[in-house]
Write a protein that holds these residues in place. Structure first.
Motif, mmCIF file in Angstrom:
data_model
loop_
_atom_site.group_PDB
_atom_site.id
_atom_site.type_symbol
_atom_site.label_atom_id
_atom_site.label_comp_id
_atom_site.label_asym_id
_atom_site.label_seq_id
_atom_site.Cartn_x
_atom_site.Cartn_y
_atom_site.Cartn_z
ATOM 1 N N ASP A 284 41.928 57.844 55.512
ATOM 2 C CA ASP A 284 41.200 58.657 56.496
ATOM 3 C C ASP A 284 39.772 58.871 56.010
ATOM 4 O OD1 ASP A 284 43.350 59.189 58.342
ATOM 5 O OD2 ASP A 284 44.218 60.443 56.775
ATOM 6 N N VAL A 285 38.795 58.641 56.894
ATOM 7 C CA VAL A 285 37.392 58.779 56.510
ATOM 8 C C VAL A 285 36.628 59.577 57.563
ATOM 9 C CG1 VAL A 285 37.332 56.615 55.205
ATOM 10 C CG2 VAL A 285 36.699 56.606 57.626
ATOM 11 N N LYS A 286 35.511 60.157 57.130
ATOM 12 C CA LYS A 286 34.540 60.759 58.048
ATOM 13 C C LYS A 286 33.375 59.773 58.147
ATOM 14 C CE LYS A 286 36.235 64.826 59.184
ATOM 15 N NZ LYS A 286 35.690 66.069 58.671
ATOM 16 N N PHE A 287 33.095 59.325 59.345
ATOM 17 C CA PHE A 287 32.154 58.249 59.635
ATOM 18 C C PHE A 287 30.766 58.855 59.868
ATOM 19 C CE2 PHE A 287 30.073 55.208 62.340
ATOM 20 C CZ PHE A 287 30.689 53.975 62.179
ATOM 21 N N ASN A 288 29.790 58.519 59.003
ATOM 22 C CA ASN A 288 28.412 58.981 59.155
ATOM 23 C C ASN A 288 27.495 57.762 59.255
ATOM 24 O OD1 ASN A 288 28.447 62.086 58.494
ATOM 25 N ND2 ASN A 288 29.846 61.080 57.069
ATOM 26 N N GLY A 289 26.601 57.734 60.228
ATOM 27 C CA GLY A 289 25.746 56.558 60.384
ATOM 28 C C GLY A 289 24.399 56.880 60.976
ATOM 29 N N SER A 290 23.444 56.005 60.703
ATOM 30 C CA SER A 290 22.119 56.134 61.322
ATOM 31 C C SER A 290 21.499 54.736 61.428
ATOM 32 C CB SER A 290 21.222 57.059 60.510
ATOM 33 O OG SER A 290 21.012 56.531 59.230
ATOM 34 N N VAL A 291 20.587 54.568 62.409
ATOM 35 C CA VAL A 291 19.937 53.267 62.589
ATOM 36 C C VAL A 291 18.850 53.082 61.536
ATOM 37 C CG1 VAL A 291 20.389 53.223 65.062
ATOM 38 C CG2 VAL A 291 18.258 54.237 64.223
ATOM 39 N N TYR A 292 18.544 51.805 61.213
ATOM 40 C CA TYR A 292 17.390 51.545 60.352
ATOM 41 C C TYR A 292 16.481 50.550 61.081
ATOM 42 C CZ TYR A 292 19.818 47.224 58.843
ATOM 43 O OH TYR A 292 20.445 46.012 58.791
ATOM 44 N N ARG A 293 15.185 50.621 60.809
ATOM 45 C CA ARG A 293 14.189 49.885 61.591
ATOM 46 C C ARG A 293 13.272 49.074 60.685
ATOM 47 N NH1 ARG A 293 14.036 52.793 66.590
ATOM 48 N NH2 ARG A 293 15.171 54.775 66.426
ATOM 49 N N ASP A 294 12.548 48.138 61.307
ATOM 50 C CA ASP A 294 11.541 47.390 60.559
ATOM 51 C C ASP A 294 10.213 48.153 60.594
ATOM 52 O OD1 ASP A 294 10.435 47.034 63.058
ATOM 53 O OD2 ASP A 294 11.043 44.941 63.259
ATOM 54 N N ASP A 295 9.163 47.552 60.052
ATOM 55 C CA ASP A 295 7.862 48.224 59.963
ATOM 56 C C ASP A 295 7.286 48.566 61.333
ATOM 57 O OD1 ASP A 295 8.074 48.019 57.295
ATOM 58 O OD2 ASP A 295 6.825 46.204 57.107
ATOM 59 N N ARG A 296 7.717 47.840 62.373
ATOM 60 C CA ARG A 296 7.187 48.087 63.716
ATOM 61 C C ARG A 296 8.049 49.069 64.526
ATOM 62 N NH1 ARG A 296 5.729 41.865 65.548
ATOM 63 N NH2 ARG A 296 4.190 41.441 63.886
ATOM 64 N N GLY A 297 9.114 49.556 63.910
ATOM 65 C CA GLY A 297 9.978 50.516 64.594
ATOM 66 C C GLY A 297 11.111 49.891 65.360
ATOM 67 N N ASN A 298 11.275 48.554 65.258
ATOM 68 C CA ASN A 298 12.376 47.889 65.947
ATOM 69 C C ASN A 298 13.679 48.131 65.193
ATOM 70 O OD1 ASN A 298 10.623 46.697 67.900
ATOM 71 N ND2 ASN A 298 10.008 45.207 66.333
ATOM 72 N N VAL A 299 14.764 48.441 65.926
ATOM 73 C CA VAL A 299 16.063 48.688 65.313
ATOM 74 C C VAL A 299 16.640 47.379 64.790
ATOM 75 C CG1 VAL A 299 18.414 49.473 65.697
ATOM 76 C CG2 VAL A 299 16.500 50.707 66.754
ATOM 77 N N LEU A 300 16.938 47.336 63.481
ATOM 78 C CA LEU A 300 17.515 46.130 62.870
ATOM 79 C C LEU A 300 19.033 46.222 62.769
ATOM 80 C CD1 LEU A 300 14.961 45.560 59.971
ATOM 81 C CD2 LEU A 300 15.003 44.479 62.231
ATOM 82 N N GLY A 301 19.542 47.446 62.740
ATOM 83 C CA GLY A 301 20.982 47.605 62.603
ATOM 84 C C GLY A 301 21.332 49.046 62.295
#
Length: 666
Positions: free
Chosen positions: A94-111
């Motif tokens: 059992d886990v607690k799922f924590n996540g956030s997006v990361y972006r490149d230098d131009r602010g585009n979401v990479l994953g």
């Protein structure tokens, strides 16, 4: 620049690998692009095989995992979503799922970056707790019908006890407040020029007032025992001085009856012991008071002897022997019962409630002690009791002794915080007699304003006042004004006074009304002396060598003892930590909980990296949780101070380590 980027990358990788929780990066298509070793461990699949696979396939509910993942893209982050990871062998976590997006230098979401915190054990405990509650509820339901009558009777009895306690509490306050003025002003007037008849009448008033207070004390102490509110402190104190000061209170009464008081004290008793001096006073005071009451001629002997001792404890026997009327053998067992005296005529001839010895027994036995009595009619009685005390090397707290009036500390200025005008006048009269300066405040708010504009040596603080009571005022003085001025609590309500609460809010001492003027003087002078000693000690720097707080073994392992990388990581710690400490303190002072939580959150990973004791990491997590719950407490204040101290010490030590590494590589 390229080297710096590489070092930064290695530093980030070290932090990722240090995490015991699975950490994964996922591209917009839901494919795993990178992970730490903890992810491979929890799934049982190698990194090579995990890379490029569908992230959602490793959960028991792939669709739910996908929805949470999509929520991260929609909101930018997600916190504490419950999911279950499956090991290749079938084991579930059992886990607690924590996540956030990361972006490149131009602010585009990479994953997305995902951290899955293992909460299996927490969930198991929670499940067991729920099961236990269910079984308990079932058991309660089964027994409820049979117990309903008993519970109803218990409720009635409890309500009666509460009503009695409330009544006694109110009556204590209502009776003691005027008695404080009656006895206090009687003592004041007795010091003036009077005729013989006036002295005789005033002495009668004082004796009657003293007798009434004894009766009130007996009844209230019995109420405390009945309510289970009799508590025992563990305080370092000097027994010889404590007993000597207490017996000093009987000098006048003993002289009036032409008796002789003999004290025998065993000098082998350790100077400082740990116990409850207040309750010890109460026991001996009751026994000596009894001895004085029932002895018309001869001697009262108080003996204190060391029975045995070891490295940790000392067993001491106390005895009070008189040459009084004695107790019949068939009455000895009864005298320890409530409202019992040796004969039906005793109360008429000598007065009293018959509670004193019952209270003595209730004070001795709960401390693990024993009490016995030997008596012969018309020859006298000896009461003996044995108590065990802890040994200590600590200094004794201020002895509640009674000092003779002197002028060794001139110009003492007192702030009296009291709402009843009669008591204000009495306290001012007593303090004027002592030669002390005095200002009056009718409640806590007025007292605080006076403290802002003037300085005082001691505060005498009543507890029950309108606007702001004594507890609230003391808490404000200690926490907001940051003042360490001695504060002595004054109260007429001895039933509900909680000494632990007085201590918790920062009060220095306690006096019950009616106030004994010599005891009051003693406590004021003692508090001022203690404060002066504390101030004298403050400028002395600590010369003791500090224990090293960092251990670079972990950093050595992670960097494979690469001096360049170690210096880089130490440099980053020295650069990042002081601003985080400053931010933590500032946001705590401002009660900006979200910013404080953020600062502490960034601080937590650094403890393990530089090898600071895990207790401090746990402490930081507690502070983080407190801030998240937006809770204010004395505990969090202390933890913030300790975290600041250890982090700054770590910075100091890391600077020294940095120089050593540089010297080795140069």
């Amino acid at each position: 620049m390229e080297i710096a980027k590489r070092h930064e990358s290695q530093y980030a990788r070290s932090l990722i690998e240090a995490s015991l929780d699975p950490l994964v990066t996922i591209n917009p298509e839901g494919k795993i692009t990178d992970m730490n070793q903890a992810t491979a461990n929890i799934t049982g699949i190698t990194r090579e095989k995990l890379t490029g696979t569908d992230f959602f396939d490793y959960f028991t509910e792939p669709q739910k995992a996908r929805e949470v993942y999509q929520e991260v893209f929609a909101k930018g982050s997600v916190a504490d979503s419950p999911l279950t990871l499956r090991h290749k062998d079938g084991k579930l976590t059992d886990v607690k799922f924590n996540g956030s997006v990361y972006r490149d230098d131009r602010g585009n979401v990479l994953g997305v970056v995902i951290v899955a915190r293992d909460v299996t054990e927490q969930k198991r405990i929670a499940t067991e707790l729920i099961e236990a509650k269910v079984f308990a509820e079932l058991a309660t339901e089964i027994a409820e019908e049979a117990k309903s009558k008993a519970e109803s009777a218990t409720r009635i009895a409890e309500d009666a006890v509460k009503a009695k306690q409330q009544f006694l509490s109110n009556m204590s306050h209502e009776i003691r407040t005027p008695m404080n003025a009656i006895i206090g002003f009687t003592k004041v007037v007795l010091k003036t020029e009077l005729t013989t008849k006036q002295k005789e009448y005033l002495s009668a008033i004082k004796i009657s007032g003293d007798a009434l207070i004894v009766l009130i004390n007996d009844i209230l102490d019995l109420a405390k025992v009945d309510a289970g509110k009799m508590t025992f402190m563990q305080t370092p104190f000097k027994m010889s001085l404590s007993i000597s000061a207490m017996l000093h209170l009987f000098e006048t009464k003993i002289q009036e009856k032409n008796l002789e008081l003999v004290t025998k004290y065993d000098n082998q008793i350790p100077e400082v012991l740990v116990g409850d001096p207040v309750r010890l006073h109460q026991i001996i005071l009751n026994l000596v008071s009894n001895a004085v009451k029932f002895t018309n001629e001869g001697t009262i002997t108080v003996s204190v002897d060391l029975l045995k001792q070891d490295e940790e404890t000392a067993s001491i026997e106390f005895s009070v022997k008189d040459t009084g009327i004695g107790i019949a053998e068939n009455k000895i067992e009864e005298i320890f019962e409530n409202f019992q005296q040796a004969s039906s005529g005793t109360s008429r001839l000598y007065g009293g409630t018959g509670l004193g010895l019952a209270i003595v027994k209730q004070l001795v036995e709960p401390q693990g002690g024993t009490i016995r009595v030997e008596s012969i009619i018309d020859q006298g009685t000896t009461f003996s009791f044995v108590l065990n005390f802890l040994k200590t090397k600590a200094e004794a707290e201020l002895v509640e002794g009674v000092m003779e009036l002197d002028t060794e500390i001139p110009d003492i200025k007192i702030l009296v915080v009291e709402d009843i005008r009669l008591n204000q006048l009495l306290m001012k009269t007593l303090l004027d007699d002592f030669g002390f300066g005095c200002e009056l405040a009718a409640n806590g708010k007025i007292a605080i304003e006076k403290l802002r504009n003037d300085s005082f040596d001691v505060i005498l603080m009543d507890l029950q006042m309108p606007e702001m009571n004594g507890f609230e005022a003391t808490e404000y003085i200690r926490n907001t004004l940051k003042s360490q001025i001695p504060i002595i609590a004054l109260t007429a309500d001895v039933t509900t006074v909680d000494l632990a609460k007085c201590k918790a809010v920062g009060m220095s001492d306690y006096i019950a009304k009616p106030v004994d003027e010599r005891l009051l003087y003693s406590k004021i002078v003692g508090s001022v002396k203690k404060a002066l000693i504390g101030k004298a000690k403050e400028p002395i720097p600590e010369v003791a060598e500090q224990i090293k707080c960092i251990d670079l073994a972990y950093l050595n392992t992670r960097t494979k003892s690469n001096p360049t990388l170690m210096l880089e990581m130490i440099s980053l710690y020295l650069e990042q930590t002081p601003p985080l400490i400053t931010a933590m303190k500032k946001t705590f002072a401002e009660k900006n909980w979200n910013s404080m939580q953020s600062a502490v959150h960034k601080l937590i990973p650094s403890f393990s990296i530089v090898g600071i004791n895990k207790d401090f990491e746990s402490m930081a997590k507690k502070v983080h949780d407190y801030a998240g719950a937006q809770q204010q407490s004395l505990e969090i204040s202390d933890m913030v101070r300790k975290l600041e101290k250890v982090c700054l010490q770590a910075c100091h030590e890391l600077k020294a380590e940095s120089l050593i590494i540089k010297n080795k590589t140069s």
